[in-house]
Design a protein around this motif. Structure first.
Motif, short mmCIF file in Angstrom:
data_model
loop_
_atom_site.label_atom_id
_atom_site.label_comp_id
_atom_site.label_asym_id
_atom_site.label_seq_id
_atom_site.Cartn_x
_atom_site.Cartn_y
_atom_site.Cartn_z
N ASP A 187 0.81 -1.22 0.00
CA ASP A 187 0.00 0.00 0.00
C ASP A 187 0.85 1.27 0.00
OD1 ASP A 187 -2.95 -1.03 0.59
OD2 ASP A 187 -1.57 -2.21 1.79
N ALA A 221 -2.26 7.60 7.83
CA ALA A 221 -3.08 7.67 6.62
C ALA A 221 -3.53 6.28 6.19
CB ALA A 221 -2.29 8.34 5.50
N VAL A 257 -11.78 7.37 6.33
CA VAL A 257 -11.67 8.37 5.28
C VAL A 257 -12.67 8.03 4.19
CG1 VAL A 257 -10.14 9.38 3.54
CG2 VAL A 257 -9.22 8.73 5.77
N GLU A 281 -8.92 5.34 -10.74
CA GLU A 281 -8.04 5.73 -9.64
C GLU A 281 -6.63 6.04 -10.15
OE1 GLU A 281 -9.96 3.41 -5.77
OE2 GLU A 281 -8.33 2.48 -6.91
N LYS A 323 -6.20 4.96 8.72
CA LYS A 323 -7.50 5.63 8.56
C LYS A 323 -8.25 5.09 7.36
CE LYS A 323 -6.33 9.97 10.86
NZ LYS A 323 -6.08 11.43 10.69
N ARG A 324 -7.52 4.88 6.25
CA ARG A 324 -8.18 4.35 5.05
C ARG A 324 -8.66 2.92 5.28
NH1 ARG A 324 -4.03 6.91 1.94
NH2 ARG A 324 -3.02 4.92 1.52
N SER A 325 -7.82 2.11 5.91
CA SER A 325 -8.18 0.70 6.09
C SER A 325 -9.33 0.52 7.08
CB SER A 325 -6.96 -0.10 6.57
OG SER A 325 -6.59 0.25 7.89
N ARG A 370 -14.17 7.70 0.68
CA ARG A 370 -13.57 7.59 -0.63
C ARG A 370 -14.24 8.57 -1.59
NH1 ARG A 370 -13.61 1.30 -2.08
NH2 ARG A 370 -12.14 1.98 -3.67
#
Length: 233
Positions: free
Chosen positions: A100, A118, A127, A168, A121-123, A129
Motif C-alpha cells: 500500500d 493515513a 476516510v 483511480e 485511517k483508510r483501512s 472515498r
C-alpha cells in the motif's frame, strides 16, 4: 485508539528505534511486535491480527517481496515497505505485489508516522472515498454506483473493479499483469487474455465513453479523460 503493528526487519537497531518512536506517540496507542526474518514474520501474521505490516525487502529466510505475496494470501492488512532499495523497478514490483505504500531508507520518523496514520485511517473506513470522474463517467465508491453520460450502468463485479482501478490511476498505463494481480488476485491460474475480454465488455457497456479506455500496445490499458460529450479523442 490502539493499533497492532507488525514490523518485519532484520536490523535490530532499526527495530528498537521504530518501536520506541511509535510507542511514544500520545494521540494513538501503537503496539509493535517485531520479527527479524521473513519466516518468523509470516508465522506471526498467520497467528495474529494486525492493523498494519511494516516490511523490509532484504530479509533472511524469505525476502520481503516473497513475503508480501504470501501475506496478501492470508491478510488484507495494509503493507508498507521500508527499505533501502529505492529503484523504480523495486517500487513498481512492490505495488504490483500488493503493498500500500513504499518508503525508502533513510526516512523521517514523522513522515513514517504520517504515512502509517493515513493507511490506518483508510483501512478502518475513517476516510470517505471520493467520487471518481473521467469525462462523462462518474463512479461513486461509497455507493458502488457507476453513471455514464447521466445514466446508471449495470456492471459485473470484475468490470466495476477494473473501471475503478483505471479511474483511480487515470492517465497511468496499467499493465495487464498489474490489472490481473489487482483484480483477479495472486493465485489466479488463467492468463491475461481475461483482462482483454473484460475490457472489451466494459467498453461496450460504456458506449462512446468507452473510448476513453485506450489500448497501449504490448503494455496494457490507460484511461484518458476526454473533454467532449461524446467521449471522442
Amino acid at each position: 485508539m490502539t493499533y497492532q503493528i507488525l514490523l518485519i526487519e532484520d536490523d535490530l537497531q532499526i527495530c528498537e528505534i521504530l518501536t520506541d518512536y511509535l510507542t511514544a506517540q500520545k494521540e494513538n496507542t501503537f503496539c509493535v511486535r517485531c520479527a527479524n526474518d521473513g519466516g518468523k514474520g509470516l508465522e506471526q501474521i498467520v497467528e495474529g491480527q494486525y492493523d498494519l505490516v511494516l516490511l523490509d525487502i532484504m530479509l533472511p529466510e524469505m525476502d520481503g517481496f516473497s513475503l508480501c505475496r504470501e501475506l496478501r494470501r492470508v491478510s488484507d492488512a495494509p503493507i508498507m515497505f521500508i527499505t533501502a532499495r529505492g529503484g523504480e523497478e523495486d517500487k513498481l514490483h512492490g505495488y504490483q505485489l500488493g503493498c500500500d505504500d513504499y518508503l525508502v531508507k533513510p526516512f523521517s520518523l514523522p513522515v513514517l508516522h504520517a504515512k502509517i496514520l493515513a493507511l490506518l485511517k483508510r483501512s478502518k473506513g475513517m476516510v470517505q472515498r471520493p467520487v471518481l470522474t473521467a469525462g462523462g463517467i462518474v463512479l461513486e465508491p461509497e455507493r458502488y454506483r457507476v453513471c455514464c453520460a447521466g445514466r446508471e450502468m449495470e456492471l459485473s463485479y470484475k468490470e466495476y473493479e477494473l473501471l475503478r482501478y483505471l479511474m483511480e490511476h487515470k492517465e497511468k498505463v496499467c499493465t495487464r499483469d498489474e490489472l490481473l494481480t489487482r483484480i483477479w488476485g495472486y493465485d489466479f491460474e488463467g492468463n491475461d487474455r481475461v483482462v482483454d475480454n473484460h475490457i472489451k465488455k466494459l467498453r461496450k457497456k460504456l458506449g462512446a465513453q468507452g473510448r476513453q479506455i485506450r489500448t497501449v500496445i504490448r503494455k496494457g490499458y490507460q484511461l484518458k479523460e476526454e473533454t467532449d460529450e461524446k467521449g471522442n479523442g
